[in-house]
Enzyme design. Sequence first.
Site, PDB file in Angstrom:
ATOM      1  N   ASP A 101      47.374  29.311  34.800  1.00 20.79           N
ATOM      2  CA  ASP A 101      47.696  30.904  34.557  1.00 20.79           C
ATOM      3  C   ASP A 101      49.027  31.297  35.542  1.00 20.79           C
ATOM      4  O   ASP A 101      49.153  30.912  36.661  1.00 20.79           O
ATOM      5  CB  ASP A 101      46.655  31.632  35.046  1.00 20.79           C
ATOM      6  CG  ASP A 101      46.113  32.706  33.987  1.00 20.79           C
ATOM      7  OD1 ASP A 101      46.978  33.562  33.519  1.00 20.79           O
ATOM      8  OD2 ASP A 101      45.100  32.324  33.560  1.00 20.79           O
ATOM      9  N   ASP A 203      50.510  35.488  31.813  1.00 19.15           N
ATOM     10  CA  ASP A 203      49.563  36.814  31.717  1.00 19.15           C
ATOM     11  C   ASP A 203      50.524  37.938  31.214  1.00 19.15           C
ATOM     12  O   ASP A 203      51.464  38.064  31.557  1.00 19.15           O
ATOM     13  CB  ASP A 203      49.038  37.133  33.340  1.00 19.15           C
ATOM     14  CG  ASP A 203      47.946  38.089  33.149  1.00 19.15           C
ATOM     15  OD1 ASP A 203      46.774  37.745  32.864  1.00 19.15           O
ATOM     16  OD2 ASP A 203      48.334  38.838  33.993  1.00 19.15           O
ATOM     17  N   GLU A 266      50.152  35.641  26.504  1.00 17.22           N
ATOM     18  CA  GLU A 266      48.978  36.535  26.488  1.00 17.22           C
ATOM     19  C   GLU A 266      49.777  37.943  25.880  1.00 17.22           C
ATOM     20  O   GLU A 266      50.784  38.411  26.397  1.00 17.22           O
ATOM     21  CB  GLU A 266      48.334  36.949  27.645  1.00 17.22           C
ATOM     22  CG  GLU A 266      47.147  37.767  27.212  1.00 17.22           C
ATOM     23  CD  GLU A 266      46.677  38.615  28.610  1.00 17.22           C
ATOM     24  OE1 GLU A 266      45.459  39.121  28.455  1.00 17.22           O
ATOM     25  OE2 GLU A 266      47.357  38.913  29.480  1.00 17.22           O
ATOM     26  N   HIS A 328      38.109  35.672  28.495  1.00 12.83           N
ATOM     27  CA  HIS A 328      37.287  36.454  29.472  1.00 12.83           C
ATOM     28  C   HIS A 328      37.408  37.913  29.698  1.00 12.83           C
ATOM     29  O   HIS A 328      37.109  38.392  30.576  1.00 12.83           O
ATOM     30  CB  HIS A 328      37.785  35.855  30.858  1.00 12.83           C
ATOM     31  CG  HIS A 328      39.338  35.926  31.334  1.00 12.83           C
ATOM     32  ND1 HIS A 328      40.363  35.241  30.875  1.00 12.83           N
ATOM     33  CD2 HIS A 328      39.784  36.815  32.134  1.00 12.83           C
ATOM     34  CE1 HIS A 328      41.444  35.625  31.369  1.00 12.83           C
ATOM     35  NE2 HIS A 328      41.133  36.629  32.042  1.00 12.83           N
ATOM     36  N   ASP A 329      38.352  38.393  28.741  1.00 11.20           N
ATOM     37  CA  ASP A 329      38.721  39.803  28.570  1.00 11.20           C
ATOM     38  C   ASP A 329      37.821  40.638  27.572  1.00 11.20           C
ATOM     39  O   ASP A 329      37.819  41.555  27.393  1.00 11.20           O
ATOM     40  CB  ASP A 329      39.940  39.965  28.636  1.00 11.20           C
ATOM     41  CG  ASP A 329      40.901  39.745  29.774  1.00 11.20           C
ATOM     42  OD1 ASP A 329      40.471  39.817  31.001  1.00 11.20           O
ATOM     43  OD2 ASP A 329      42.018  39.259  29.606  1.00 11.20           O
TER      44      ASP A 329
HETATM   45  C1  NOJ Z   1      45.070  39.714  31.742  1.00  8.05           C
HETATM   46  C2  NOJ Z   1      43.886  38.891  32.272  1.00  8.05           C
HETATM   47  O1  NOJ Z   1      43.440  38.318  31.331  1.00  8.05           O
HETATM   48  C3  NOJ Z   1      43.127  40.058  32.688  1.00  8.05           C
HETATM   49  O2  NOJ Z   1      41.585  39.462  33.169  1.00  8.05           O
HETATM   50  C4  NOJ Z   1      43.735  40.632  34.058  1.00  8.05           C
HETATM   51  O3  NOJ Z   1      42.884  41.813  34.364  1.00  8.05           O
HETATM   52  C5  NOJ Z   1      45.011  41.426  33.386  1.00  8.05           C
HETATM   53  N1  NOJ Z   1      45.711  40.429  32.575  1.00  8.05           N
HETATM   54  C6  NOJ Z   1      45.893  41.775  34.681  1.00  8.05           C
HETATM   55  O4  NOJ Z   1      46.393  40.599  35.306  1.00  8.05           O
END
Ligand code: NOJ
Length: 538
Positions: A101, A203, A266, A328-329
């Site tokens: 990441d 990210d 992302e 994971h989000d």
């Molecule tokens: C995306 C990440 O996947 C998430 O878990 C995070 O809270 C935010 N970016 C901020 O970095």
Amino acid sequence: MSKKEYAWWQEGIIYEVYIRSFQDSNDDGIGDIKGVIQKLDYIEWLGVNTIWVTPFYPSPMKDLGYDISDYTNTDPLFGSMADFDELLSEVHKRNMKLVIDLVPNHTSDQHAWFKESRSSKDNNKRNWYLWKDAKPDGSAPNNWMSVLGGSAWEWDEKTGQYYYHAFLKEQPDLNLRNEETMNAILDVMRFWLDKGVDGFRVDVMWHLIKDKLWRNNPVNPDYKDEQPDADKLMQIYSCDQPEVHGIIQKMRNLTDEYNEKVIIGELYLTIENVVNYYGEDCDGAHLPSNFELIFLVPWEADRIGIAIDKYEAALPEKCWPNWVLGNHDKERLASRVGNEQAKIAAMLLLTLRGTPTIYYGDEIGLIQSDIPEEEIQDPQGLLMPGKNLSRDPQRSPMQWDGSVFAGFSTKKPWIRLNKDVHENNVEKQKSDPGSLLNFYKQLIDFRNENEVLKTGVYIPVGSNKSTLAYIRKKDGKPSILVVLNFTSKEQDCQAIIDNYDGEIIISTNGENKNKSLKGVNTLAANEGFLAILRDDEN
Ligand code: NOJ
């Protein structure tokens, strides 16, 4: 040796490891780097070739590692740099790849850069972050909201200015328009590339540049209370600015100095906007994440068919597609589509054109864990209470076996285990030939050996509300027909497959396996199959 026609990141499959929850090696209830090493044999057995591991860098853990205080080190909680080096070398020994990441949008407020930046207005790192004066009435410079809740501006008493944070106030945004800052991020990338990592998952790529004029975001007329605060506004000035492509270009130029590295972006945007991140000549991100399948609610065949067609049509000609079913989000796949549909989702993901990404645990059908409100740790859940936005439920420990802590740890895990751990775990599913896990493995093994699935074109055959059918085709090879029933009712599929003959090779329920297509008229509830078509139809 001649150069391969397709790169590893085009032919392979990505597996996301959320490090805190994968495997604990030192009995503290938190997953770590050595834990990932312990489970490499499993990942290799599954057949994926690429591991994306979430942040393991020093962090105050306000956003569970996405608030980084040192980009070129490891947090002792996750292990040492020697552990990381061992992970990388063990991954490479297995002919697999490791993607890490990269979080270039923001640091932790405990990062040395920010400490300097906030120390005084004329510090030489002041401009590394986004500092702005208050409006004459003392209020924040504009109306932008934090993705994790509340205002995106934090007042700094000492220096009398606000700083911008798209996420937590402990995650100040970097100013990537400033060349020095950008170069510092490129140096971070160089550090890891020199170690031999195979690429980065960048990210919040669409956040990296904000409007130069800091204009107010317009109000979103369709906002509903259950949505995150940031959705009150249409984020047209805070994100997805044209200049972001210049930043990605710089990252790409750097990775191109190395051999076959990958940049995954992302991106939570519409498909029309996502594809811009490939760059004008596919010289931007290699894989701008396509999250269409995550958002397809209701999970209906015709809607999915339309989404695939739309994506295929929007994709710039030489750029490479990708599909993601979970991360994971977002809510767990098996909870979103239902357990009965988990095999259909797997078959869809692993037979579409483009690099698939699997979120750890989806291969055994992990569901959202039930976490009482008083146990919420995710800042998104804590800062926007009552909206059911906590991401903890999709981060529960991997379920390896039926032991008290699921083989994840010998100590109580940092986050609650799922209730179904004794019935659902890797060990159990491995020994059940009809399990979801073995189905994933079967599909992955087949895909890995099959050029048509890996790199053939996608041709829609037809869809209605319940059933989706498509063909994958490549010159000189037998084509593949995939037929999927997205409902829990039996469906007539004769009309769809009438024109084809071939043999069913993989089927969700086993019954139709090895049958000739000519003998199949119906799909059972939640059934999907993959058939190899006869030569004369190719
Ligand atoms: C995306 C990440 O996947 C998430 O878990 C995070 O809270 C935010 N970016 C901020 O970095």
